[in-house]
Design a protein around this motif. Sequence first.
Motif, PDB file in Angstrom:
ATOM      1  N   ILE A   9     -22.816   4.541 -19.390  1.00 23.07           N
ATOM      2  CA  ILE A   9     -24.307   6.062 -19.019  1.00 23.07           C
ATOM      3  C   ILE A   9     -25.408   5.890 -19.555  1.00 23.07           C
ATOM      4  O   ILE A   9     -26.411   6.287 -18.197  1.00 23.07           O
ATOM      5  CB  ILE A   9     -23.413   7.230 -18.767  1.00 23.07           C
ATOM      6  CG1 ILE A   9     -22.201   6.480 -17.886  1.00 23.07           C
ATOM      7  CG2 ILE A   9     -24.404   7.823 -17.516  1.00 23.07           C
ATOM      8  CD1 ILE A   9     -21.446   7.629 -17.602  1.00 23.07           C
ATOM      9  N   ARG A  68     -28.009   3.119 -19.039  1.00 23.58           N
ATOM     10  CA  ARG A  68     -28.579   3.052 -17.394  1.00 23.58           C
ATOM     11  C   ARG A  68     -28.727   3.569 -16.428  1.00 23.58           C
ATOM     12  O   ARG A  68     -29.078   3.547 -15.176  1.00 23.58           O
ATOM     13  CB  ARG A  68     -27.157   1.638 -16.899  1.00 23.58           C
ATOM     14  CG  ARG A  68     -26.716   0.453 -17.732  1.00 23.58           C
ATOM     15  CD  ARG A  68     -25.463  -0.227 -17.237  1.00 23.58           C
ATOM     16  NE  ARG A  68     -25.541  -1.437 -18.012  1.00 23.58           N
ATOM     17  CZ  ARG A  68     -26.304  -2.771 -17.885  1.00 23.58           C
ATOM     18  NH1 ARG A  68     -26.848  -3.130 -16.796  1.00 23.58           N
ATOM     19  NH2 ARG A  68     -25.475  -3.120 -18.487  1.00 23.58           N
ATOM     20  N   SER A  69     -28.753   4.857 -17.223  1.00 27.98           N
ATOM     21  CA  SER A  69     -29.631   5.625 -16.651  1.00 27.98           C
ATOM     22  C   SER A  69     -30.229   6.950 -17.391  1.00 27.98           C
ATOM     23  O   SER A  69     -30.480   6.887 -18.159  1.00 27.98           O
ATOM     24  CB  SER A  69     -28.080   6.555 -15.475  1.00 27.98           C
ATOM     25  OG  SER A  69     -27.288   7.672 -16.412  1.00 27.98           O
ATOM     26  N   THR A  70     -30.305   8.365 -16.714  1.00 26.98           N
ATOM     27  CA  THR A  70     -31.730   8.960 -17.063  1.00 26.98           C
ATOM     28  C   THR A  70     -30.502  10.610 -17.589  1.00 26.98           C
ATOM     29  O   THR A  70     -31.124  11.289 -17.753  1.00 26.98           O
ATOM     30  CB  THR A  70     -32.579   9.422 -15.905  1.00 26.98           C
ATOM     31  OG1 THR A  70     -32.198  10.058 -14.878  1.00 26.98           O
ATOM     32  CG2 THR A  70     -33.656   8.543 -16.193  1.00 26.98           C
ATOM     33  N   VAL A  71     -29.106  10.496 -17.022  1.00 27.69           N
ATOM     34  CA  VAL A  71     -28.397  11.377 -16.805  1.00 27.69           C
ATOM     35  C   VAL A  71     -28.765  11.702 -19.094  1.00 27.69           C
ATOM     36  O   VAL A  71     -28.438  10.739 -19.949  1.00 27.69           O
ATOM     37  CB  VAL A  71     -26.840  10.982 -17.681  1.00 27.69           C
ATOM     38  CG1 VAL A  71     -25.721  11.813 -17.473  1.00 27.69           C
ATOM     39  CG2 VAL A  71     -26.709  10.753 -15.811  1.00 27.69           C
ATOM     40  N   PRO A  98     -23.276  12.767 -20.302  1.00 31.35           N
ATOM     41  CA  PRO A  98     -22.236  12.349 -19.422  1.00 31.35           C
ATOM     42  C   PRO A  98     -20.583  12.056 -19.859  1.00 31.35           C
ATOM     43  O   PRO A  98     -20.082  11.736 -19.031  1.00 31.35           O
ATOM     44  CB  PRO A  98     -23.388  10.834 -19.803  1.00 31.35           C
ATOM     45  CG  PRO A  98     -22.778  10.676 -21.756  1.00 31.35           C
ATOM     46  CD  PRO A  98     -24.172  11.773 -21.312  1.00 31.35           C
ATOM     47  N   ARG A 136     -37.001  -1.442 -19.471  1.00 31.09           N
ATOM     48  CA  ARG A 136     -36.776  -0.632 -18.348  1.00 31.09           C
ATOM     49  C   ARG A 136     -37.204  -0.675 -17.817  1.00 31.09           C
ATOM     50  O   ARG A 136     -37.107  -0.040 -16.595  1.00 31.09           O
ATOM     51  CB  ARG A 136     -38.645   0.302 -18.923  1.00 31.09           C
ATOM     52  CG  ARG A 136     -38.051   1.501 -19.895  1.00 31.09           C
ATOM     53  CD  ARG A 136     -37.452   1.338 -20.957  1.00 31.09           C
ATOM     54  NE  ARG A 136     -37.212   2.496 -21.821  1.00 31.09           N
ATOM     55  CZ  ARG A 136     -37.295   2.669 -23.192  1.00 31.09           C
ATOM     56  NH1 ARG A 136     -36.825   1.582 -23.782  1.00 31.09           N
ATOM     57  NH2 ARG A 136     -36.986   3.607 -24.014  1.00 31.09           N
ATOM     58  N   LEU A 178     -34.200  -0.661 -14.350  1.00 34.43           N
ATOM     59  CA  LEU A 178     -33.469   0.753 -14.330  1.00 34.43           C
ATOM     60  C   LEU A 178     -33.246   1.572 -14.001  1.00 34.43           C
ATOM     61  O   LEU A 178     -32.746   2.606 -14.331  1.00 34.43           O
ATOM     62  CB  LEU A 178     -33.026   0.735 -16.325  1.00 34.43           C
ATOM     63  CG  LEU A 178     -32.328  -0.413 -16.802  1.00 34.43           C
ATOM     64  CD1 LEU A 178     -32.040  -0.822 -18.500  1.00 34.43           C
ATOM     65  CD2 LEU A 178     -30.863  -0.884 -16.635  1.00 34.43           C
ATOM     66  N   GLY A 179     -34.456   2.105 -13.535  1.00 35.92           N
ATOM     67  CA  GLY A 179     -34.404   2.931 -12.719  1.00 35.92           C
ATOM     68  C   GLY A 179     -35.302   4.517 -13.501  1.00 35.92           C
ATOM     69  O   GLY A 179     -34.795   5.498 -13.650  1.00 35.92           O
ATOM     70  N   LEU A 180     -35.969   3.809 -14.902  1.00 29.15           N
ATOM     71  CA  LEU A 180     -36.022   4.538 -16.490  1.00 29.15           C
ATOM     72  C   LEU A 180     -37.442   4.735 -16.212  1.00 29.15           C
ATOM     73  O   LEU A 180     -38.231   5.723 -17.327  1.00 29.15           O
ATOM     74  CB  LEU A 180     -35.976   4.595 -17.608  1.00 29.15           C
ATOM     75  CG  LEU A 180     -34.255   3.990 -17.742  1.00 29.15           C
ATOM     76  CD1 LEU A 180     -33.585   3.657 -19.229  1.00 29.15           C
ATOM     77  CD2 LEU A 180     -33.214   5.198 -17.297  1.00 29.15           C
TER      78      LEU A 180
END
Length: 219
Positions: A136, A139-142, A145, A206, A209-211
Motif C-alpha cells: 500500500i 503504490r499510494s500516498t497513504v 495503511p 513515480r 503511481l499517482g505520487l
Amino acid sequence: MTVTTRALLTPVLRTLPWRALAAGGATGLLLAGIPRMLSGAPDPWLGLIALRGAALAFALGLAFLLDDPARHITSAVPVRRPLRVGLRVALAAPWAALCWTAAVFLVPEEARPPVGALTLEATATAVFALAGAALIIQRSTVTEPGVAVSTWLLSTAAAAFLLLPDGWALLVSPDDPRWTTTHERWAMLLTVALAVGARACVEPLRAGLGLRPFRGAGL
C-alpha cells in the motif's frame, strides 16, 4: 552496522506504533491463555484455536508497523526505503518472537498443538500483514495503511476458514490427514509473502503511481 543505520535507530524506535503493537500482543496473549483459565482436562482443539487466534492478533498488531503520519515530511532523508522498512521490522521482530513464545507456553502442554507447524502459520500470517502494508505504501500516498491491512487480514482469515474448499483447506487439526499437505501450502504462502514484501520495499517509479504531489515520498 553502518553509521547511517546507528543514527536512524533511535528515531525509528520512537516512531514505531507501540500502542498497536502492545494491543495486538496483549490480545494474543489473552487468547492463548484461555485454555489455562478453564477448569477441566486440557482440550487440544481449544489449544489449537487459541494459538491460531493469538497468531492472528499478533499479525493485526504488526499490520500497523509501517504506519508513519510524518511519512511525507521525513521522506526527504537520504535513506532508501528498504533500510527504513528493514529497521522497523528488525526492531519489532524480538517483540513478536517474545510474544509468540509466551503464547506457546501459555497453552498447557497437553493441549498444545505441534509448535513448528503453528509457528509456520503465525510467521506466514505476520509476513502477509507486513507485505500488505508495504505494498500500500509503495503504490499510494497513504501514511497509515494499518487499518486497511488489518481489515483485509480479518476478511482473509474468515474467508480461509469459511469459504476455501476441502482440497485447499488451510486450517486443519493435527489429526487430519491433510495436516502435512496443508503446511506445505503454508510454506508456499510464506515464500510468496516474502517475495511480495521484498518487491514492495523497492522505491517505486513515480510515473503512473499517482505520487506526483509527493515526489520524494518514501516510507
